[in-house]
Design an enzyme around this catalytic site. Structure first.
Site, PDB file in Angstrom:
ATOM      1  N   HIS A 206       0.797  -1.227   0.000  1.00 32.25           N
ATOM      2  CA  HIS A 206       0.000   0.000   0.000  1.00 32.25           C
ATOM      3  C   HIS A 206       0.830   1.277   0.000  1.00 32.25           C
ATOM      4  O   HIS A 206       0.266   2.374   0.042  1.00 32.25           O
ATOM      5  CB  HIS A 206      -0.978   0.011   1.184  1.00 32.25           C
ATOM      6  CG  HIS A 206      -0.287   0.092   2.516  1.00 32.25           C
ATOM      7  ND1 HIS A 206       0.157  -1.001   3.190  1.00 32.25           N
ATOM      8  CD2 HIS A 206       0.042   1.157   3.287  1.00 32.25           C
ATOM      9  CE1 HIS A 206       0.728  -0.636   4.321  1.00 32.25           C
ATOM     10  NE2 HIS A 206       0.684   0.683   4.408  1.00 32.25           N
TER      11      HIS A 206
HETATM   12  C1  UD1 Z   1      -2.447   5.176   5.749  1.00 34.12           C
HETATM   13  C2  UD1 Z   1      -1.199   5.761   6.391  1.00 34.12           C
HETATM   14  C3  UD1 Z   1      -0.041   4.782   6.242  1.00 34.12           C
HETATM   15  C4  UD1 Z   1      -0.413   3.406   6.789  1.00 34.12           C
HETATM   16  C5  UD1 Z   1      -1.689   2.931   6.134  1.00 34.12           C
HETATM   17  C6  UD1 Z   1      -2.106   1.635   6.782  1.00 34.12           C
HETATM   18  C7  UD1 Z   1      -0.908   8.196   6.304  1.00 34.12           C
HETATM   19  C8  UD1 Z   1      -0.211   9.311   5.635  1.00 34.12           C
HETATM   20  N1  UD1 Z   1      -0.803   6.983   5.726  1.00 34.12           N
HETATM   21  O1  UD1 Z   1      -2.198   5.027   4.353  1.00 34.12           O
HETATM   22  O2  UD1 Z   1       1.072   5.257   6.987  1.00 34.12           O
HETATM   23  O3  UD1 Z   1       0.647   2.518   6.534  1.00 34.12           O
HETATM   24  O4  UD1 Z   1      -2.740   3.912   6.326  1.00 34.12           O
HETATM   25  O5  UD1 Z   1      -3.063   0.948   6.070  1.00 34.12           O
HETATM   26  O6  UD1 Z   1      -1.531   8.411   7.318  1.00 34.12           O
HETATM   27  N2  UD1 Z   1      -9.602   4.262   1.546  1.00 34.12           N
HETATM   28  C9  UD1 Z   1     -10.790   3.591   1.443  1.00 34.12           C
HETATM   29  N3  UD1 Z   1     -11.368   3.140   2.606  1.00 34.12           N
HETATM   30  C10 UD1 Z   1     -10.818   3.332   3.823  1.00 34.12           C
HETATM   31  C11 UD1 Z   1      -9.609   4.036   3.901  1.00 34.12           C
HETATM   32  C12 UD1 Z   1      -9.012   4.486   2.767  1.00 34.12           C
HETATM   33  O7  UD1 Z   1     -11.327   3.389   0.368  1.00 34.12           O
HETATM   34  O8  UD1 Z   1     -11.404   2.881   4.834  1.00 34.12           O
HETATM   35  C13 UD1 Z   1      -8.961   4.720   0.285  1.00 34.12           C
HETATM   36  C14 UD1 Z   1      -9.322   6.147  -0.089  1.00 34.12           C
HETATM   37  O9  UD1 Z   1      -9.400   6.209  -1.465  1.00 34.12           O
HETATM   38  C15 UD1 Z   1      -8.110   6.936   0.381  1.00 34.12           C
HETATM   39  C16 UD1 Z   1      -6.970   5.944   0.186  1.00 34.12           C
HETATM   40  O10 UD1 Z   1      -7.537   4.674   0.459  1.00 34.12           O
HETATM   41  O11 UD1 Z   1      -7.918   8.105  -0.347  1.00 34.12           O
HETATM   42  C17 UD1 Z   1      -5.790   6.203   1.090  1.00 34.12           C
HETATM   43  O12 UD1 Z   1      -6.185   6.284   2.463  1.00 34.12           O
HETATM   44  P1  UD1 Z   1      -5.274   7.113   3.516  1.00 34.12           P
HETATM   45  O13 UD1 Z   1      -5.749   6.881   4.894  1.00 34.12           O
HETATM   46  O14 UD1 Z   1      -5.130   8.517   3.055  1.00 34.12           O
HETATM   47  O15 UD1 Z   1      -3.853   6.490   3.329  1.00 34.12           O
HETATM   48  P2  UD1 Z   1      -3.388   4.986   3.322  1.00 34.12           P
HETATM   49  O16 UD1 Z   1      -2.763   4.680   2.020  1.00 34.12           O
HETATM   50  O17 UD1 Z   1      -4.494   4.110   3.806  1.00 34.12           O
HETATM   51  N1  UDP Z   2      -3.367  -6.610   8.469  1.00 33.75           N
HETATM   52  C1  UDP Z   2      -4.611  -7.195   8.587  1.00 33.75           C
HETATM   53  N2  UDP Z   2      -5.291  -7.532   7.433  1.00 33.75           N
HETATM   54  C2  UDP Z   2      -4.766  -7.311   6.192  1.00 33.75           C
HETATM   55  C3  UDP Z   2      -3.492  -6.709   6.098  1.00 33.75           C
HETATM   56  C4  UDP Z   2      -2.824  -6.365   7.255  1.00 33.75           C
HETATM   57  O1  UDP Z   2      -5.120  -7.430   9.682  1.00 33.75           O
HETATM   58  O2  UDP Z   2      -5.426  -7.652   5.200  1.00 33.75           O
HETATM   59  C5  UDP Z   2      -2.674  -6.219   9.708  1.00 33.75           C
HETATM   60  C6  UDP Z   2      -1.267  -6.723   9.904  1.00 33.75           C
HETATM   61  O3  UDP Z   2      -1.261  -8.001  10.490  1.00 33.75           O
HETATM   62  C7  UDP Z   2      -0.681  -5.669  10.832  1.00 33.75           C
HETATM   63  C8  UDP Z   2      -1.361  -4.389  10.380  1.00 33.75           C
HETATM   64  O4  UDP Z   2      -2.521  -4.803   9.655  1.00 33.75           O
HETATM   65  O5  UDP Z   2      -1.067  -5.946  12.169  1.00 33.75           O
HETATM   66  C9  UDP Z   2      -0.466  -3.566   9.505  1.00 33.75           C
HETATM   67  O6  UDP Z   2      -1.199  -2.533   8.949  1.00 33.75           O
HETATM   68  P1  UDP Z   2      -0.830  -1.855   7.548  1.00 33.75           P
HETATM   69  O7  UDP Z   2       0.029  -2.773   6.754  1.00 33.75           O
HETATM   70  O8  UDP Z   2      -2.095  -1.382   6.966  1.00 33.75           O
HETATM   71  O9  UDP Z   2      -0.029  -0.550   8.017  1.00 33.75           O
HETATM   72  P2  UDP Z   2       1.502  -0.252   8.355  1.00 33.75           P
HETATM   73  O10 UDP Z   2       1.940  -1.197   9.413  1.00 33.75           O
HETATM   74  O11 UDP Z   2       2.282  -0.382   7.082  1.00 33.75           O
HETATM   75  O12 UDP Z   2       1.498   1.170   8.795  1.00 33.75           O
END
Ligand code: UD1
Ligand code: UDP
Length: 369
Positions: A206
């Site tokens: 992601h």
């Molecule tokens: C965010 C965090 C990242 C973390 C990740 C974990 C920041 C800058 N980034 O990234 O550090 O590793 O979460 O998963 O805070 N969206 C949906 N449904 C949701 C949430 C998001 O559709 O419930 C889509 C939307 O199009 C949104 C995009 O995902 O614009 C990105 O979501 P966002 O929370 O901005 O960043 P992540 O890539 O999820």
């Molecule tokens: N995780 C989960 N389901 C998924 C993918 C990840 O429960 O389909 C869990 C994973 O085990 C870990 C956490 O989500 O505990 C990590 O989150 P993510 O990778 O979204 O964020 P990051 O750690 O990179 O900030």
């Protein structure tokens, strides 16, 4: 009683906040208010984890939703400030490195409320990562810096933070893993997906640097499609990545491959079971690098750096150039997953939340004395 607002907002926050809520409540000396910022809001990116991990229902949901970095951060700040003014907490506890972490830390410090940052000090030294900016700023304004691994302590000292603010406490994400491991084994996800234990690659991606442009995502997808000829590839897809796979035309192509399972984001217990029984995990997640170390599962991190170097030096993690050749070469070198015995870095023992609770209570006593 001290009053603490605990903040969560995005998927990786939920695993970190769960043991903290439990430890704070068990102490009998901390009154908690749980705030969900709403940064993640899909059922499978949020509510599912509250059920899986037994996290209490948030007292407040700020419902900020998605947006650009500035818009999302600003919206959390605007909605969090009146709550802090009303609640007047002694502490705001933030976890990790997402936009919600930064936003709530900034609001609190400007109102004179003390901030405790859980997972402080991690540095990738890559300022193109939004999380690195969030880490630097959050640590700069936090009163308590609660650190998971020794590199974090060194980084904070090098940035000139006072020693009295820094506490090596261990890893709350590992508290959650250890306390849910047995329950995760009961998951039926392998049967549901018709997977044999030890015989599939598990993938999560992601990071914007990997998934936001066709130029970076295409070589990774080409490698994964190639790997699916050899063994099954299971890919629970983050919503950011799903959008891009669809717009770059990959979703349909993958649907035609019998050995490639593009699935919804998984709940914690199903994902933990998938991780524990994978042949290897390919990821750009922060938390997954730590979990694979504890589980003894080979982890190929498709990034050029990591803010969690202990997973390289003491764990099963390896950095892999996110190119087709880089990925295929790294996978061909994994012969036997038993070459990666489970490792437990110092203080990754399931007790981090209790230590944090003690540090917080001690720090509160010092202030009121
Ligand atoms: C965010 C965090 C990242 C973390 C990740 C974990 C920041 C800058 N980034 O990234 O550090 O590793 O979460 O998963 O805070 N969206 C949906 N449904 C949701 C949430 C998001 O559709 O419930 C889509 C939307 O199009 C949104 C995009 O995902 O614009 C990105 O979501 P966002 O929370 O901005 O960043 P992540 O890539 O999820
Ligand atoms: N995780 C989960 N389901 C998924 C993918 C990840 O429960 O389909 C869990 C994973 O085990 C870990 C956490 O989500 O505990 C990590 O989150 P993510 O990778 O979204 O964020 P990051 O750690 O990179 O900030």
């Amino acid at each position: 009683m001290i009053k603490v607002i605990c903040v969560c907002g995005a998927r990786p926050n939920f695993m970190k906040i769960a043991p903290l809520m439990r430890a704070f409540q068990a102490s009998g000396r901390i009154h908690t208010t749980l705030v969900h910022t709403g940064q993640h809001y899909d059922e499978r990116m949020s509510r599912l984890f509250f059920r899986d991990l037994g996290i209490p229902r948030p007292d407040v949901d700020l419902e900020v939703g998605s947006g650009s970095h500035a818009a999302q951060t600003a919206e959390v700040m605007k909605r969090f400030e009146p709550l802090c003014l009303r609640e007047k907490p002694d502490w705001v506890v933030v976890v990790g490195d997402v936009n919600s972490t930064l936003a709530c830390a900034l609001v609190a410090v400007k109102l004179g409320i003390r901030v405790a940052h859980v997972e402080a000090g991690l540095r990738s030294f890559d300022r193109t990562m939004p999380e690195e900016i969030n880490r630097l700023v959050t640590d700069a304004v936090s009163d308590l810096l609660l650190v998971t691994e020794p590199s974090g302590v060194e980084n904070l000292r090098a940035e000139g933070m006072e020693a009295s603010r820094i506490h090596l406490v261990g890893n709350v994400m590992i508290d959650t893993l250890l306390s849910n491991r047995r329950r995760a084994e009961e998951s039926r996800i392998l049967e549901d997906l018709r997977l044999a234990a030890g015989a599939y690659y598990l993938v999560t991606l992601h990071r914007p640097s990997n998934v936001d442009s066709r130029e970076t995502l295409a070589p990774i997808m080409d490698a994964l499609i190639h790997l699916a000829r050899e063994r099954c590839v299971v890919f629970p897809v983050h919503p950011r990545t799903r959008k891009n796979l669809e717009s770059f035309g990959y979703a349909e192509q993958i649907d035609r491959l019998a050995n490639f399972r593009l699935i919804e984001p998984q709940g914690y217990l199903d994902f933990l079971k998938l991780t524990a029984h994978a042949f290897a995990v390919l990821t750009d997640s922060g938390g997954v690098q730590e979990e694979t170390t504890l589980l003894g599962v080979p982890c190929l991190t498709l990034r050029r750096n990591t803010e969690r170097p202990i997973t390289l030096t003491e764990g099963t993690n390896r950095l892999v150039e996110p190119t087709r050749e880089g990925i295929l070469a790294a996978c061909s070198q994994i012969r036997d997953r038993n070459n990666s015995p489970p490792r437990m870095p110092h203080l990754w023992d399931g007790q981090a939340a209790e230590r944090i609770c003690t540090v917080l209570l001690d720090a509160s006593r010092l202030v009121s004395a």
